[in-house]
Enzyme design. Structure first.
Site, PDB file in Angstrom:
ATOM      1  N   GLU A 173     -35.751   4.803-100.380  1.00 26.75           N
ATOM      2  CA  GLU A 173     -35.779   6.286-101.336  1.00 26.75           C
ATOM      3  C   GLU A 173     -34.717   6.181-102.165  1.00 26.75           C
ATOM      4  O   GLU A 173     -33.287   6.739-101.378  1.00 26.75           O
ATOM      5  CB  GLU A 173     -35.524   7.713-100.507  1.00 26.75           C
ATOM      6  CG  GLU A 173     -36.772   8.042 -99.297  1.00 26.75           C
ATOM      7  CD  GLU A 173     -36.611   9.508 -98.276  1.00 26.75           C
ATOM      8  OE1 GLU A 173     -37.754   9.369 -98.086  1.00 26.75           O
ATOM      9  OE2 GLU A 173     -35.235   9.222 -97.837  1.00 26.75           O
ATOM     10  N   GLU A 259     -44.099   6.535 -96.623  1.00 23.77           N
ATOM     11  CA  GLU A 259     -43.403   7.262 -95.812  1.00 23.77           C
ATOM     12  C   GLU A 259     -43.562   8.970 -95.668  1.00 23.77           C
ATOM     13  O   GLU A 259     -44.119   9.240 -96.489  1.00 23.77           O
ATOM     14  CB  GLU A 259     -41.711   7.052 -95.042  1.00 23.77           C
ATOM     15  CG  GLU A 259     -41.019   8.071 -94.570  1.00 23.77           C
ATOM     16  CD  GLU A 259     -39.531   7.988 -94.403  1.00 23.77           C
ATOM     17  OE1 GLU A 259     -39.161   6.544 -94.837  1.00 23.77           O
ATOM     18  OE2 GLU A 259     -38.746   8.677 -94.940  1.00 23.77           O
TER      19      GLU A 259
END
Length: 338
Positions: A173, A259
């Site tokens: 991320e 995710e």
């Protein structure tokens, strides 16, 4: 959400030794020889347009849970847990979240103990190969950690190469950075993987916690077999986030949800079932793979297990599973049974 790397020889030696990240099923580590890979029922994957395809050209939709940060939940990085995710949860994919750097209470990360990180990755990957599952080898980083990422993926790709089971995820991320910075990072890390795994699928992170897929779609990376990460937490991310993803798909960007969760983006607070179902309906409509966060026993909504859960998933009891685990398991079974 939410040390120097050992040489290849050392990393391979680690795989054959008993560590806390390892096989708890009573079987030896998975044989990753050419003969064993040839016998696998897992098909090599490739990307065409926005679709993930198998060797026969059929669309592949993967669904399963992600393991938690290896640094804190390495006890679940073993063949028994991976086997349970397939046999008891119906998963066809899992994800090894190899923490790159300290974050919050996750401290025993790659930068602090690279040997442990490599060992956990190998244990999870071998577990997936032994159980004919796909696995995402995830460099679980929020920061730009280029040199360590290159060292890590060099070891993993030298050991496994183009094993059909493995999808490489190079930056979990990226935070609030420009897409150009992510592209520059990818331009350094992808060639390290491609040297040993020329055909494997690679997932590239997108800015703002994997929200800006529409920005990436305006200037994608010129490289085959890439997908782009979209993350969401249903309690926080609503129609506006799906609209960004729709723009990316319309522009031809292949998306992989590596995710997600049914709660707020903090990983805590109440489960939002209505929003969760809206996301799953959207993913079904667009034939997008979904990996859910996470196999861990932390005191938070997104951690699927109670502290009573065994290291070995084959020994989990119903009372070891939190509400989110039950929702995730049902979603996995429903999607993979189609």
């Amino acid at each position: 959400m939410k040390s120097n790397l050992p040489s290849l020889a050392m990393a391979l030696a680690l795989a054959a030794t008993a560590f806390s990240c390892g096989n708890t099923s009573g079987n030896s580590a998975a044989d990753t020889s050419a003969d064993s890979l040839a016998a696998s029922t897992v098909s090599p994957l490739h990307v065409s347009g926005t679709a993930l395809l198998n060797a026969g050209g059929d669309t592949v939709v993967l669904t399963g849970p992600s393991l938690g940060w290896h640094s804190n939940w390495g006890r679940f990085y073993n063949e028994g847990t991976v086997r349970a995710l397939k046999e008891k949860w119906g998963a066809n994919v899992t994800r090894a979240a190899i923490g790159a750097h300290g974050s919050g209470d996750c401290m025993k990360t790659y930068d602090a103990d690279s040997t442990y990180a490599v060992d956990c990755a190998i244990a999870a990957i071998d577990g997936a190969i032994a159980n004919d599952m796909y696995i995402i080898c995830d460099w679980h980083s929020h920061e730009k950690t280029t040199e360590n990422a290159k060292k890590f993926f060099k070891v993993i790709s030298e050991k496994y190469g183009d094993s059909p089971n493995i999808i490489y995820e190079i930056w979990n991320e990226p935070l609030d950075v420009e897409w150009s910075e992510v592209k520059d990072y990818a331009a350094e890390v992808i060639p390290v993987i491609r040297e040993n795994a020329p055909s494997s699928v690679i997932i590239v992170g997108t800015p703002k916690w994997d929200q800006d897929v529409d920005v990436a779609a305006q200037d994608p990376i010129d490289e085959k077999n890439l997908m782009y990460a979209l993350h969401y937490y249903a309690g926080t991310h609503k129609d506006w986030h799906r609209e960004k993803a729709d723009k990316a798909l319309a522009a031809g960007l292949p998306i992989f949800i590596s995710e997600c969760g049914s709660m707020a983006c903090t990983g805590d607070d109440a489960i939002d079932l209505e929003s969760w179902q809206a996301w799953i309906d959207w993913a079904d409509k667009n034939k997008i793979s979904v990996v859910m966060w996470d196999i861990a026993d932390k005191d938070e909504t997104c951690s699927m297990l109670m502290p009573t859960a065994s290291d070995n998933g084959m020994e989990w009891k119903d009372e070891d599973l939190k509400e989110w685990a039950r929702i995730a398991r049902k979603t996995i079974n429903d999607r993979n049974a189609r």
